[in-house]
Motif scaffolding. Structure first.
Motif, PDB file in Angstrom:
ATOM      1  N   MET A 127       0.855  -1.180   0.000  1.00  0.00           N
ATOM      2  CA  MET A 127       0.000   0.000   0.000  1.00  0.00           C
ATOM      3  C   MET A 127       0.901   1.243   0.000  1.00  0.00           C
ATOM      4  O   MET A 127       1.841   1.335   0.777  1.00  0.00           O
ATOM      5  CB  MET A 127      -0.897  -0.023   1.243  1.00  0.00           C
ATOM      6  N   THR A 128       0.600   2.189  -0.868  1.00  0.00           N
ATOM      7  CA  THR A 128       1.404   3.405  -0.969  1.00  0.00           C
ATOM      8  C   THR A 128       1.049   4.376   0.163  1.00  0.00           C
ATOM      9  O   THR A 128       0.015   4.225   0.831  1.00  0.00           O
ATOM     10  CB  THR A 128       1.172   4.113  -2.311  1.00  0.00           C
ATOM     11  N   GLU A 129       1.878   5.384   0.349  1.00  0.00           N
ATOM     12  CA  GLU A 129       1.614   6.407   1.369  1.00  0.00           C
ATOM     13  C   GLU A 129       0.305   7.135   1.089  1.00  0.00           C
ATOM     14  O   GLU A 129      -0.452   7.448   2.006  1.00  0.00           O
ATOM     15  CB  GLU A 129       2.772   7.402   1.443  1.00  0.00           C
ATOM     16  N   VAL A 130       0.042   7.409  -0.170  1.00  0.00           N
ATOM     17  CA  VAL A 130      -1.196   8.104  -0.540  1.00  0.00           C
ATOM     18  C   VAL A 130      -2.397   7.241  -0.200  1.00  0.00           C
ATOM     19  O   VAL A 130      -3.386   7.716   0.364  1.00  0.00           O
ATOM     20  CB  VAL A 130      -1.190   8.496  -2.040  1.00  0.00           C
ATOM     21  N   GLU A 131      -2.327   5.966  -0.524  1.00  0.00           N
ATOM     22  CA  GLU A 131      -3.437   5.054  -0.211  1.00  0.00           C
ATOM     23  C   GLU A 131      -3.655   4.956   1.293  1.00  0.00           C
ATOM     24  O   GLU A 131      -4.792   4.931   1.764  1.00  0.00           O
ATOM     25  CB  GLU A 131      -3.173   3.665  -0.805  1.00  0.00           C
ATOM     26  N   MET A 132      -2.555   4.919   2.055  1.00  0.00           N
ATOM     27  CA  MET A 132      -2.679   4.867   3.524  1.00  0.00           C
ATOM     28  C   MET A 132      -3.311   6.151   4.063  1.00  0.00           C
ATOM     29  O   MET A 132      -4.152   6.106   4.959  1.00  0.00           O
ATOM     30  CB  MET A 132      -1.313   4.617   4.173  1.00  0.00           C
ATOM     31  N   ALA A 133      -2.922   7.288   3.502  1.00  0.00           N
ATOM     32  CA  ALA A 133      -3.491   8.567   3.938  1.00  0.00           C
ATOM     33  C   ALA A 133      -4.980   8.636   3.598  1.00  0.00           C
ATOM     34  O   ALA A 133      -5.785   9.122   4.411  1.00  0.00           O
ATOM     35  CB  ALA A 133      -2.739   9.726   3.289  1.00  0.00           C
ATOM     36  N   MET A 134      -5.346   8.143   2.431  1.00  0.00           N
ATOM     37  CA  MET A 134      -6.758   8.137   2.040  1.00  0.00           C
ATOM     38  C   MET A 134      -7.569   7.247   2.982  1.00  0.00           C
ATOM     39  O   MET A 134      -8.644   7.625   3.432  1.00  0.00           O
ATOM     40  CB  MET A 134      -6.905   7.653   0.588  1.00  0.00           C
ATOM     41  N   MET A 188      -6.804   6.455   6.048  1.00  0.00           N
ATOM     42  CA  MET A 188      -6.849   7.088   7.364  1.00  0.00           C
ATOM     43  C   MET A 188      -7.912   8.196   7.389  1.00  0.00           C
ATOM     44  O   MET A 188      -8.659   8.331   8.356  1.00  0.00           O
ATOM     45  CB  MET A 188      -5.483   7.669   7.736  1.00  0.00           C
ATOM     46  N   PHE A 189      -8.009   8.977   6.322  1.00  0.00           N
ATOM     47  CA  PHE A 189      -9.011  10.035   6.254  1.00  0.00           C
ATOM     48  C   PHE A 189     -10.419   9.447   6.282  1.00  0.00           C
ATOM     49  O   PHE A 189     -11.303   9.961   6.973  1.00  0.00           O
ATOM     50  CB  PHE A 189      -8.807  10.892   5.003  1.00  0.00           C
ATOM     51  N   GLN A 190     -10.635   8.360   5.557  1.00  0.00           N
ATOM     52  CA  GLN A 190     -11.943   7.704   5.573  1.00  0.00           C
ATOM     53  C   GLN A 190     -12.280   7.222   6.982  1.00  0.00           C
ATOM     54  O   GLN A 190     -13.404   7.378   7.450  1.00  0.00           O
ATOM     55  CB  GLN A 190     -11.961   6.527   4.585  1.00  0.00           C
ATOM     56  N   LYS A 191     -11.295   6.676   7.674  1.00  0.00           N
ATOM     57  CA  LYS A 191     -11.509   6.220   9.050  1.00  0.00           C
ATOM     58  C   LYS A 191     -11.818   7.407   9.957  1.00  0.00           C
ATOM     59  O   LYS A 191     -12.689   7.320  10.826  1.00  0.00           O
ATOM     60  CB  LYS A 191     -10.289   5.453   9.556  1.00  0.00           C
ATOM     61  N   GLN A 192     -11.128   8.521   9.762  1.00  0.00           N
ATOM     62  CA  GLN A 192     -11.398   9.706  10.573  1.00  0.00           C
ATOM     63  C   GLN A 192     -12.829  10.194  10.370  1.00  0.00           C
ATOM     64  O   GLN A 192     -13.504  10.552  11.337  1.00  0.00           O
ATOM     65  CB  GLN A 192     -10.399  10.816  10.233  1.00  0.00           C
ATOM     66  N   MET A 193     -13.275  10.202   9.122  1.00  0.00           N
ATOM     67  CA  MET A 193     -14.661  10.604   8.849  1.00  0.00           C
ATOM     68  C   MET A 193     -15.633   9.668   9.557  1.00  0.00           C
ATOM     69  O   MET A 193     -16.579  10.108  10.210  1.00  0.00           O
ATOM     70  CB  MET A 193     -14.959  10.594   7.348  1.00  0.00           C
ATOM     71  N   ASP A 194     -15.386   8.365   9.444  1.00  0.00           N
ATOM     72  CA  ASP A 194     -16.264   7.377  10.072  1.00  0.00           C
ATOM     73  C   ASP A 194     -16.253   7.515  11.598  1.00  0.00           C
ATOM     74  O   ASP A 194     -17.296   7.451  12.245  1.00  0.00           O
ATOM     75  CB  ASP A 194     -15.843   5.956   9.675  1.00  0.00           C
ATOM     76  N   ASP A 195     -15.061   7.691  12.164  1.00  0.00           N
ATOM     77  CA  ASP A 195     -14.939   7.836  13.616  1.00  0.00           C
ATOM     78  C   ASP A 195     -15.690   9.069  14.115  1.00  0.00           C
ATOM     79  O   ASP A 195     -16.393   9.007  15.125  1.00  0.00           O
ATOM     80  CB  ASP A 195     -13.472   7.933  14.043  1.00  0.00           C
ATOM     81  N   LEU A 196     -15.529  10.178  13.409  1.00  0.00           N
ATOM     82  CA  LEU A 196     -16.208  11.413  13.815  1.00  0.00           C
ATOM     83  C   LEU A 196     -17.722  11.229  13.782  1.00  0.00           C
ATOM     84  O   LEU A 196     -18.419  11.574  14.744  1.00  0.00           O
ATOM     85  CB  LEU A 196     -15.790  12.577  12.905  1.00  0.00           C
ATOM     86  N   LYS A 197     -18.227  10.664  12.712  1.00  0.00           N
ATOM     87  CA  LYS A 197     -19.674  10.452  12.599  1.00  0.00           C
ATOM     88  C   LYS A 197     -20.169   9.514  13.694  1.00  0.00           C
ATOM     89  O   LYS A 197     -21.217   9.752  14.295  1.00  0.00           O
ATOM     90  CB  LYS A 197     -20.014   9.891  11.208  1.00  0.00           C
ATOM     91  N   ARG A 198     -19.402   8.470  13.977  1.00  0.00           N
ATOM     92  CA  ARG A 198     -19.801   7.515  15.008  1.00  0.00           C
ATOM     93  C   ARG A 198     -19.782   8.157  16.394  1.00  0.00           C
ATOM     94  O   ARG A 198     -20.738   8.040  17.159  1.00  0.00           O
ATOM     95  CB  ARG A 198     -18.880   6.295  14.982  1.00  0.00           C
ATOM     96  N   MET A 199     -18.707   8.864  16.707  1.00  0.00           N
ATOM     97  CA  MET A 199     -18.568   9.490  18.030  1.00  0.00           C
ATOM     98  C   MET A 199     -19.651  10.538  18.284  1.00  0.00           C
ATOM     99  O   MET A 199     -20.172  10.635  19.394  1.00  0.00           O
ATOM    100  CB  MET A 199     -17.191  10.144  18.169  1.00  0.00           C
ATOM    101  N   LYS A 200     -19.951  11.320  17.272  1.00  0.00           N
ATOM    102  CA  LYS A 200     -20.930  12.393  17.428  1.00  0.00           C
ATOM    103  C   LYS A 200     -22.357  11.928  17.142  1.00  0.00           C
ATOM    104  O   LYS A 200     -23.294  12.693  17.297  1.00  0.00           O
ATOM    105  CB  LYS A 200     -20.591  13.561  16.488  1.00  0.00           C
ATOM    106  N   LYS A 201     -22.480  10.666  16.684  1.00  0.00           N
ATOM    107  CA  LYS A 201     -23.788  10.121  16.300  1.00  0.00           C
ATOM    108  C   LYS A 201     -24.417  10.966  15.190  1.00  0.00           C
ATOM    109  O   LYS A 201     -25.599  11.295  15.226  1.00  0.00           O
ATOM    110  CB  LYS A 201     -24.711   9.995  17.511  1.00  0.00           C
ATOM    111  N   TRP A 202     -23.578  11.339  14.232  1.00  0.00           N
ATOM    112  CA  TRP A 202     -23.997  12.135  13.098  1.00  0.00           C
ATOM    113  C   TRP A 202     -24.222  11.251  11.884  1.00  0.00           C
ATOM    114  O   TRP A 202     -23.515  10.269  11.672  1.00  0.00           O
ATOM    115  CB  TRP A 202     -22.926  13.147  12.708  1.00  0.00           C
ATOM    116  N   GLY A 203     -25.146  11.651  11.060  1.00  0.00           N
ATOM    117  CA  GLY A 203     -25.299  11.065   9.743  1.00  0.00           C
ATOM    118  C   GLY A 203     -24.558  11.929   8.738  1.00  0.00           C
ATOM    119  O   GLY A 203     -23.946  12.953   9.093  1.00  0.00           O
ATOM    120  N   THR A 204     -24.639  11.548   7.499  1.00  0.00           N
ATOM    121  CA  THR A 204     -23.979  12.311   6.437  1.00  0.00           C
ATOM    122  C   THR A 204     -24.520  13.734   6.377  1.00  0.00           C
ATOM    123  O   THR A 204     -23.766  14.696   6.200  1.00  0.00           O
ATOM    124  CB  THR A 204     -24.173  11.592   5.089  1.00  0.00           C
ATOM    125  N   LYS A 205     -25.818  13.883   6.569  1.00  0.00           N
ATOM    126  CA  LYS A 205     -26.434  15.207   6.526  1.00  0.00           C
ATOM    127  C   LYS A 205     -25.879  16.111   7.630  1.00  0.00           C
ATOM    128  O   LYS A 205     -25.585  17.287   7.405  1.00  0.00           O
ATOM    129  CB  LYS A 205     -27.947  15.085   6.656  1.00  0.00           C
TER     130      LYS A 205
END
Length: 78
Positions: free
Chosen positions: A1-8, A10-27
């Motif tokens: 896995m390249t550095e760019v792929e790892m960063a991408m 990680m960003f997806q995980k951060q988005m998921d974590d934030l939504k889960r922690m805050k109990k937010w949906g996409t909206k």
């Protein structure tokens, strides 16, 4: 896995974590980022489409939520 792929990934995980922690949906996340739901969905599926400002906002919100939870945990252990 390249550095760019790892960063991408990680960003997806951060988005998921934030939504889960805050109990937010996409909206909810879209409202806080001041964009539409489609933009959030696109950012999640292809982080390379995300602008730097939105990336920093997501990372900042996640860091603040993690710090808040850490403080709450420390208070409850006293």
């Amino acid at each position: 896995m390249t550095e760019v792929e790892m960063a991408m990934e990680m960003f997806q995980k951060q988005m998921d974590d934030l939504k889960r922690m805050k109990k937010w949906g996409t909206k909810d996340l879209a409202e806080r980022l001041q964009c539409d739901e489609r933009t959030v969905q696109r950012m999640r599926s292809d982080p390379m489409t995300a602008g730097g400002r939105k990336i920093l906002m997501i990372q900042g919100m996640l860091l603040m939520e993690e710090a808040k939870r850490k403080r709450e945990l420390e208070r409850s252990c006293r």
